[in-house]
Design an enzyme around this catalytic site. Structure first.
Site, PDB file in Angstrom:
ATOM      1  N   LYS A  77       0.859  -1.192   0.000  1.00  0.00           N
ATOM      2  CA  LYS A  77       0.000   0.000   0.000  1.00  0.00           C
ATOM      3  C   LYS A  77       0.889   1.233   0.000  1.00  0.00           C
ATOM      4  CE  LYS A  77      -4.423   0.615   2.263  1.00  0.00           C
ATOM      5  NZ  LYS A  77      -5.043   0.688   3.595  1.00  0.00           N
TER       6      LYS A  77
HETATM    7  C1  E4P Z   1      -8.355   1.007   3.735  1.00  0.00           C
HETATM    8  O1  E4P Z   1      -7.589   0.695   2.862  1.00  0.00           O
HETATM    9  C2  E4P Z   1      -8.313   2.328   4.392  1.00  0.00           C
HETATM   10  O2  E4P Z   1      -7.080   2.539   5.005  1.00  0.00           O
HETATM   11  C3  E4P Z   1      -9.440   2.442   5.396  1.00  0.00           C
HETATM   12  O3  E4P Z   1     -10.632   1.979   4.800  1.00  0.00           O
HETATM   13  C4  E4P Z   1      -9.601   3.834   5.946  1.00  0.00           C
HETATM   14  O4  E4P Z   1     -10.753   3.869   6.743  1.00  0.00           O
HETATM   15  P1  E4P Z   1     -11.056   5.078   7.756  1.00  0.00           P
HETATM   16  O5  E4P Z   1     -11.361   6.297   6.960  1.00  0.00           O
HETATM   17  O6  E4P Z   1     -12.247   4.593   8.544  1.00  0.00           O
HETATM   18  O7  E4P Z   1      -9.841   5.249   8.602  1.00  0.00           O
END
Ligand code: E4P
Length: 218
Positions: free
Chosen positions: A85
């Site tokens: 990521k």
């Molecule tokens: C997933 O890849 C993201 O990091 C995650 O869905 C972020 O979610 P949040 O906005 O609830 O922190």
């Protein structure tokens, strides 16, 4: 639509995998912080062993060199399932490009506009993660962004899978499914809510009662 679980918590992952509904997992530094005290490699390998599907692990460096170095280390832990990521930014795009040349899959995260998605897809991201809930939080329309990215992919026959991320409630899952996005990454608490319907609960209770009366009557 594939379902990814948006968590680094092993118990949640094991439970959801046992329901047969998990295709992959996404983690991020905030989710890992909830598992503080544990070793990153141990957490990640426990997840890949359980899920046997793509597991996103985020880099924390700020230069392309740092990101690529981290990515190569994480990827070496489990080449079959680990996806790197990378945050949306110029250094991140360089890292996505470099990792594509090394055949290392990437998930470009923190996408909040179609322009950012276009850049990530062009640079060679395997997945792009638009954050639906965080856009809704500031009064923008998160799902509209998913629709825009899906239209772009279709119009230009571009390759990348869209992960609808930052999902806040079950209706985000429904809207994601109807948008044609490839993946919804869902927190465990919301996955559990997807089971729920008052008529199902009422029906189960009524059938149990009638079954018991039928058995007693025989
Ligand atoms: C997933 O890849 C993201 O990091 C995650 O869905 C972020 O979610 P949040 O906005 O609830 O922190």
């Amino acid at each position: 639509m594939k379902i990814f679980l948006d968590t680094a918590n092993f118990d949640e992952i094991r439970e959801a995998v046992s329901w047969g509904v998990v295709d992959g997992v996404t983690t991020n530094p905030s989710l890992l912080n909830k598992e503080a005290g544990k070793n990153l490699k141990d957490i990640v390998l426990a997840i890949t062993n359980e899920v046997k599907g793509p597991v996103s692990v985020e880099v924390n460096g700020s230069t392309v060199e740092e990101m690529v170095k981290e990515a190569e280390e994480y990827y070496s832990w489990c080449k079959e399932y680990i996806v790197i990521k990378i945050p949306m930014c110029p250094e991140g795009l360089k890292a996505i490009r470099a990792l594509k040349q090394k055949n290392i899959p990437t998930n470009c995260t923190l996408i909040f506009s179609l322009n950012q998605a276009i850049l990530a897809i062009k640079a060679g991201a395997t997945y792009v993660s638009p954050f639906v809930g965080r856009l809704d939080d500031i009064g923008e329309d998160g799902m509209e962004l998913i629709h825009q990215i899906m239209t772009y992919l279709e119009e230009y026959d571009a390759e990348a899978e869209v992960i609808s991320a930052s999902i806040r409630h079950p209706l985000h899952v429904v809207a994601t499914a109807l948008s044609g996005a490839h993946i919804a990454t869902i927190p465990f608490g919301i996955l559990k809510k997807m089971f729920k319907h008052p008529l199902t609960d009422k029906g189960i209770e009524a059938f149990a009662k009638d079954w018991s009366n039928f058995i007693k009557s025989g």
